[in-house]
Motif scaffolding. Structure first.
Motif, PDB file in Angstrom:
ATOM      1  N   VAL A  41      47.300 -33.670   6.223  1.00  0.00           N
ATOM      2  CA  VAL A  41      48.479 -34.070   5.451  1.00  0.00           C
ATOM      3  C   VAL A  41      48.079 -34.358   4.012  1.00  0.00           C
ATOM      4  CG1 VAL A  41      50.199 -35.895   5.139  1.00  0.00           C
ATOM      5  CG2 VAL A  41      49.776 -34.974   7.420  1.00  0.00           C
ATOM      6  N   HIS A  67      67.509 -30.874  11.351  1.00  0.00           N
ATOM      7  CA  HIS A  67      67.357 -31.861  10.284  1.00  0.00           C
ATOM      8  C   HIS A  67      66.654 -31.233   9.081  1.00  0.00           C
ATOM      9  CE1 HIS A  67      68.516 -35.239  12.840  1.00  0.00           C
ATOM     10  NE2 HIS A  67      67.953 -34.535  13.806  1.00  0.00           N
ATOM     11  N   SER A  71      59.495 -33.991   3.695  1.00  0.00           N
ATOM     12  CA  SER A  71      58.101 -34.259   3.316  1.00  0.00           C
ATOM     13  C   SER A  71      57.150 -33.577   4.305  1.00  0.00           C
ATOM     14  CB  SER A  71      57.832 -35.769   3.310  1.00  0.00           C
ATOM     15  OG  SER A  71      57.880 -36.268   4.632  1.00  0.00           O
ATOM     16  N   ARG A  73      54.789 -35.034   6.029  1.00  0.00           N
ATOM     17  CA  ARG A  73      54.694 -35.858   7.257  1.00  0.00           C
ATOM     18  C   ARG A  73      55.883 -35.562   8.166  1.00  0.00           C
ATOM     19  NH1 ARG A  73      53.551 -41.088   3.558  1.00  0.00           N
ATOM     20  NH2 ARG A  73      51.924 -40.018   2.401  1.00  0.00           N
ATOM     21  N   HIS A  74      57.020 -35.410   7.550  1.00  0.00           N
ATOM     22  CA  HIS A  74      58.235 -35.062   8.276  1.00  0.00           C
ATOM     23  C   HIS A  74      58.038 -33.719   9.009  1.00  0.00           C
ATOM     24  CE1 HIS A  74      62.894 -35.305   7.732  1.00  0.00           C
ATOM     25  NE2 HIS A  74      62.537 -35.365   8.978  1.00  0.00           N
ATOM     26  N   LEU A  76      55.280 -32.435   9.922  1.00  0.00           N
ATOM     27  CA  LEU A  76      54.280 -32.601  10.984  1.00  0.00           C
ATOM     28  C   LEU A  76      54.936 -33.140  12.255  1.00  0.00           C
ATOM     29  CD1 LEU A  76      51.183 -32.210  11.214  1.00  0.00           C
ATOM     30  CD2 LEU A  76      50.984 -34.666  10.989  1.00  0.00           C
ATOM     31  N   VAL A  77      55.825 -34.105  12.095  1.00  0.00           N
ATOM     32  CA  VAL A  77      56.497 -34.676  13.267  1.00  0.00           C
ATOM     33  C   VAL A  77      57.370 -33.619  13.938  1.00  0.00           C
ATOM     34  CG1 VAL A  77      58.216 -36.361  14.045  1.00  0.00           C
ATOM     35  CG2 VAL A  77      56.458 -37.045  12.412  1.00  0.00           C
ATOM     36  N   TYR A  78      58.060 -32.814  13.145  1.00  0.00           N
ATOM     37  CA  TYR A  78      59.005 -31.854  13.731  1.00  0.00           C
ATOM     38  C   TYR A  78      58.335 -30.594  14.270  1.00  0.00           C
ATOM     39  CZ  TYR A  78      63.215 -34.439  13.221  1.00  0.00           C
ATOM     40  OH  TYR A  78      64.190 -35.388  13.413  1.00  0.00           O
ATOM     41  N   LEU A  79      57.288 -30.140  13.599  1.00  0.00           N
ATOM     42  CA  LEU A  79      56.696 -28.855  14.003  1.00  0.00           C
ATOM     43  C   LEU A  79      55.393 -29.013  14.762  1.00  0.00           C
ATOM     44  CD1 LEU A  79      57.290 -26.774  10.773  1.00  0.00           C
ATOM     45  CD2 LEU A  79      58.732 -26.975  12.778  1.00  0.00           C
ATOM     46  N   LEU A  81      51.204 -30.619  14.795  1.00  0.00           N
ATOM     47  CA  LEU A  81      50.008 -30.456  13.980  1.00  0.00           C
ATOM     48  C   LEU A  81      49.547 -29.003  13.898  1.00  0.00           C
ATOM     49  CD1 LEU A  81      47.499 -31.528  12.478  1.00  0.00           C
ATOM     50  CD2 LEU A  81      46.452 -31.926  14.714  1.00  0.00           C
ATOM     51  N   ASP A 133      62.691 -43.648   0.381  1.00  0.00           N
ATOM     52  CA  ASP A 133      61.534 -43.132   1.107  1.00  0.00           C
ATOM     53  C   ASP A 133      60.434 -42.840   0.081  1.00  0.00           C
ATOM     54  OD1 ASP A 133      59.695 -41.390   2.362  1.00  0.00           O
ATOM     55  OD2 ASP A 133      61.206 -40.892   3.870  1.00  0.00           O
ATOM     56  N   GLY A 135      57.615 -41.470   0.422  1.00  0.00           N
ATOM     57  CA  GLY A 135      57.045 -40.126   0.583  1.00  0.00           C
ATOM     58  C   GLY A 135      57.862 -39.102  -0.206  1.00  0.00           C
TER      59      GLY A 135
ATOM     60  N   MET B 150      63.662 -28.387  19.516  1.00  0.00           N
ATOM     61  CA  MET B 150      62.232 -28.298  19.204  1.00  0.00           C
ATOM     62  C   MET B 150      61.476 -29.441  19.879  1.00  0.00           C
ATOM     63  SD  MET B 150      60.480 -26.322  16.923  1.00  0.00           S
ATOM     64  CE  MET B 150      61.223 -26.115  15.326  1.00  0.00           C
ATOM     65  N   ILE B 156      55.454 -23.350  18.444  1.00  0.00           N
ATOM     66  CA  ILE B 156      56.880 -23.705  18.542  1.00  0.00           C
ATOM     67  C   ILE B 156      57.305 -23.623  20.005  1.00  0.00           C
ATOM     68  CG2 ILE B 156      59.234 -23.065  17.869  1.00  0.00           C
ATOM     69  CD1 ILE B 156      57.495 -24.143  15.559  1.00  0.00           C
ATOM     70  N   SER B 178      55.321 -37.198  20.392  1.00  0.00           N
ATOM     71  CA  SER B 178      54.594 -37.348  19.127  1.00  0.00           C
ATOM     72  C   SER B 178      53.854 -38.681  19.113  1.00  0.00           C
ATOM     73  CB  SER B 178      55.560 -37.348  17.944  1.00  0.00           C
ATOM     74  OG  SER B 178      56.309 -36.176  17.936  1.00  0.00           O
ATOM     75  N   TYR B 182      48.768 -42.178  11.812  1.00  0.00           N
ATOM     76  CA  TYR B 182      48.195 -43.227  10.962  1.00  0.00           C
ATOM     77  C   TYR B 182      47.843 -44.456  11.788  1.00  0.00           C
ATOM     78  CZ  TYR B 182      49.694 -40.246   7.187  1.00  0.00           C
ATOM     79  OH  TYR B 182      49.828 -39.167   6.354  1.00  0.00           O
ATOM     80  N   GLU B 191      56.436 -45.503   7.773  1.00  0.00           N
ATOM     81  CA  GLU B 191      57.289 -44.366   7.409  1.00  0.00           C
ATOM     82  C   GLU B 191      57.157 -43.256   8.455  1.00  0.00           C
ATOM     83  OE1 GLU B 191      56.343 -42.453   3.645  1.00  0.00           O
ATOM     84  OE2 GLU B 191      57.376 -40.681   4.394  1.00  0.00           O
ATOM     85  N   TYR B 192      55.920 -43.009   8.878  1.00  0.00           N
ATOM     86  CA  TYR B 192      55.700 -41.953   9.876  1.00  0.00           C
ATOM     87  C   TYR B 192      56.386 -42.330  11.188  1.00  0.00           C
ATOM     88  CZ  TYR B 192      53.167 -37.985  11.875  1.00  0.00           C
ATOM     89  OH  TYR B 192      52.860 -36.781  12.443  1.00  0.00           O
ATOM     90  N   ILE B 195      60.077 -41.634  11.074  1.00  0.00           N
ATOM     91  CA  ILE B 195      60.411 -40.202  11.253  1.00  0.00           C
ATOM     92  C   ILE B 195      60.309 -39.838  12.737  1.00  0.00           C
ATOM     93  CG2 ILE B 195      59.845 -37.831  10.622  1.00  0.00           C
ATOM     94  CD1 ILE B 195      58.418 -38.927   8.125  1.00  0.00           C
ATOM     95  N   MET B 196      59.226 -40.351  13.383  1.00  0.00           N
ATOM     96  CA  MET B 196      59.050 -40.077  14.818  1.00  0.00           C
ATOM     97  C   MET B 196      60.210 -40.641  15.639  1.00  0.00           C
ATOM     98  SD  MET B 196      55.025 -40.892  15.400  1.00  0.00           S
ATOM     99  CE  MET B 196      55.411 -41.579  16.958  1.00  0.00           C
ATOM    100  N   LYS B 199      63.244 -38.479  15.408  1.00  0.00           N
ATOM    101  CA  LYS B 199      63.135 -37.246  16.197  1.00  0.00           C
ATOM    102  C   LYS B 199      63.320 -37.557  17.685  1.00  0.00           C
ATOM    103  CE  LYS B 199      60.486 -33.202  17.247  1.00  0.00           C
ATOM    104  NZ  LYS B 199      59.292 -32.869  17.984  1.00  0.00           N
TER     105      LYS B 199
END
Lengths: 279, 295
Positions: A41, A67, A71, A73-74, A76-79, A81, A133, A135, B150, B156, B178, B182, B191-192, B195-196, B199
């Motif tokens: 990242v 969504h 960012s 990080r965003h 990374l969470v959705y797709l 690593l 945010d 980020g 997803m 994917i 997920s 960090y 923040e991470y 987001i998690m 989702k």
């Protein structure tokens, strides 16, 4: 310049390679099965080209995610690593023309300006809106001058003329660009961001970073940009430092130099960025 | 609605005396809508015995939903007999690949290359229709609505919710919840995490209230730390998700390939002890090759 913004032009921009050091580091990380996601990242977030291209891809119709991704990080969470790692690798391994260093435009100095603007914007963002945010502020700072890279790469003669005009007349670079090319870097970067379907607030931030706005994210980037220039962290070829607008001065309760005084350890932002560039 | 498990094993087929009861074929689930429309979830090696059961139905029409293109979910596709017979209509659905920028239509062409398989794609006689899916677009298959979402895997991976005539099912495909990259004292941590959380909420909302959920339960919590990032869940993570989404029944699948029938029952029973059923809890089951569920 307007006529240049054709399909061919966008395709040329897509071939812009990342900075050699980040490309090298991404390849290194991608070859390590146990690579630390934090490192990945970080390296992506420190390269405006990889960041912009990754955001472009994940927000494209190709994914049509439910969504908007704002960012790395965003993403990374959705797709996940591995997908982000392989996307970064596919961007990092683009073999293309090297970045151009012009007489007045040094890509190393440019990157330093982008990175310090990013980290300062991230740091001061809560002053404009505690819920912002941070980020997103980092990314907006990182990408605000992306249009200059495009000019340096694809219109080097005109861009050099604009820089010289700014130095000579002591006028803001975007005005000189407008005079020489009929288009400025803020508009150029925004057009690309729009074409690449980047998040709306990011497009706005890039487009209007030389104008007044009430939007907190925009304010954070505008202020960070002036601080980075004032402290000569890198160089993005704009000799003019703008004073705070009444709106910004109202929120912060002080002018630019007092605000800089009030922030501790700003030089660490530059040394952190330098350290990263020099990896 | 009816489902039948034809393959419940993860990663690689595991024939042999220790897997006779739960089965050694990789992922394949037959779904029959009330009007008998055939939907097939994944084409692991379990699709081969499924194909044998379809011979008397030719010419047929069927819909294969591919969660992702890792081998254990596509390995049986070149042996799916309906592909070889004229007048069959086979629809194949799945995600496009962001790295190669190619759609699901390359799945068979990639598998059926001369060097790796004796029959080439052009020699397949059925009418094959490809449908590349994206997360935010629902599709219709007969009267069913399919919602792709997803999940988290090293490629994917779509989970699929199927709704038809008031009945519903959700299959995760391969999925690892997920985790925060960090450390708790890193400034990026919260923040991470947020987001998690967003989702995860989107996932819970999508699955909400399904009658049946079939989920990747590869590992025990003890095994998980050394497999983190491999893209698979635990019994506990799937049970938690099923509870949060108010699922009716949870079928645990993608059995770890080195796990014998006895070991499988042991780890499942331990999971049940950790999560004793409450009145509102989902019912929990181990997916087993040949098992049919109708409702």
């Amino acid at each position: 310049m307007n006529q240049k913004i054709s399909q061919d032009f966008f395709q040329m921009v897509e071939k812009m390679p990342p900075f050699p050091k980040s490309a090298h580091r991404i390849m290194e990380l991608a070859a390590d099965i146990n690579c630390n996601p934090k490192d990945l990242v970080q390296v992506i977030e420190h390269d405006p080209i990889v960041t912009m291209k990754l955001l472009k891809l994940v927000n494209s119709a190709f994914f049509s995610l439910a969504h908007e991704i704002t960012s790395i990080r965003h993403a990374l969470v959705y797709l996940g690593l591995n997908t982000v790692k392989n996307l970064a690798l596919s961007i990092a391994t683009i073999q293309s023309i090297p970045h151009k260093n012009l007489e007045h435009f040094n890509t190393h100095q440019f990157l330093l300006h982008a990175l310090t603007t990013a980290s300062i914007a991230q740091r001061i963002a809560p002053r404009f809106d505690p819920d912002l945010d941070t980020g997103d502020a980092f990314i907006a700072g990182l990408l605000h001058d992306f249009g200059k890279m495009v000019f340096a790469q694809f219109a080097p003669l005109e861009f050099s003329q604009a820089i010289e005009l700014s130095i000579e007349k002591k006028q803001s670079l975007h005005l000189s660009e407008q005079a020489v090319m009929g288009m400025n870097h803020a508009e150029m970067g925004a057009l690309l961001a729009e074409k690449w379907e980047l998040p709306h607030q990011l497009i706005q931030c890039i487009r209007y970073h030389h104008q007044d706005s009430q939007a907190p994210l925009h304010c954070a980037v505008v202020v960070a940009n002036q601080i980075s220039k004032q402290l000569k962290f890198g160089n993005a070829c704009n000799p003019v430092i703008d004073a705070f607008t009444p709106h910004i001065e109202g929120i912060l309760g002080m002018n630019l130099s007092d605000f800089i005084e009030s922030l501790d350890d700003l030089s660490t932002e530059a040394s952190k960025a330098k350290k990263f560039i020099d990896i | 609605m009816k489902i039948k498990f034809w393959g419940v094993r993860g990663s690689i087929p595991t024939p042999g005396p220790t897997t006779v009861r739960y089965g050694g074929n990789t992922t394949c689930i037959e779904v029959r809508l009330d009007d008998d429309t055939l939907i097939i979830l994944d084409a692991g090696t379990g699709i081969f015995p499924l194909a044998q059961s379809l011979l008397s139905d030719f010419p047929l029409s069927c819909h294969i939903l591919n969660t992702h293109t890792h081998w254990d979910h596509i390995q049986g596709l070149p042996f799916f007999i309906p592909l070889f017979v004229a007048d069959n209509n086979v629809h194949i659905y799945g995600a496009a690949d962001p790295i190669s920028q190619k759609g699901i239509d390359e799945i068979l062409g990639t598998q059926l290359q001369y060097r790796f398989f004796p029959i080439r794609k052009v020699e397949l006689k059925a009418n094959i229709h490809y449908h590349s899916l994206t997360e935010s677009h629902r599709i219709k298959i007969a009267d069913a609505t399919i919602t792709p979402i997803m999940m988290n895997h090293p490629v994917i991976n779509f989970g699929y919710r199927i709704d038809c005539y008031g009945k519903s099912i959700f299959f995760t495909g391969d999925h690892e919840p997920s985790y925060n990259i960090y450390d708790a004292n890193d400034e990026e941590y919260s923040e991470y995490q947020s987001i998690m959380d967003d989702k995860q909420q989107h996932l819970i909302d999508t699955i909400q209230g399904v009658d049946v959920m079939i989920a990747d339960c590869s590992y025990t919590p003890e095994e998980y730390p050394s497999k983190r990032g491999w893209g698979h869940g635990t019994y506990d993570s799937s049970i938690e998700l099923a509870q949060q989404a108010n699922v009716g029944k949870l079928y645990c699948t993608h059995h770890e390939p080195t796990r014998s029938d006895q070991a499988l029952e042991d780890v499942f029973s331990q999971a049940m002890q950790r999560h004793p059923r409450q009145p509102q809890s989902p019912e929990y089951f181990l997916a087993q090759e040949g098992l049919e569920v109708s409702w």
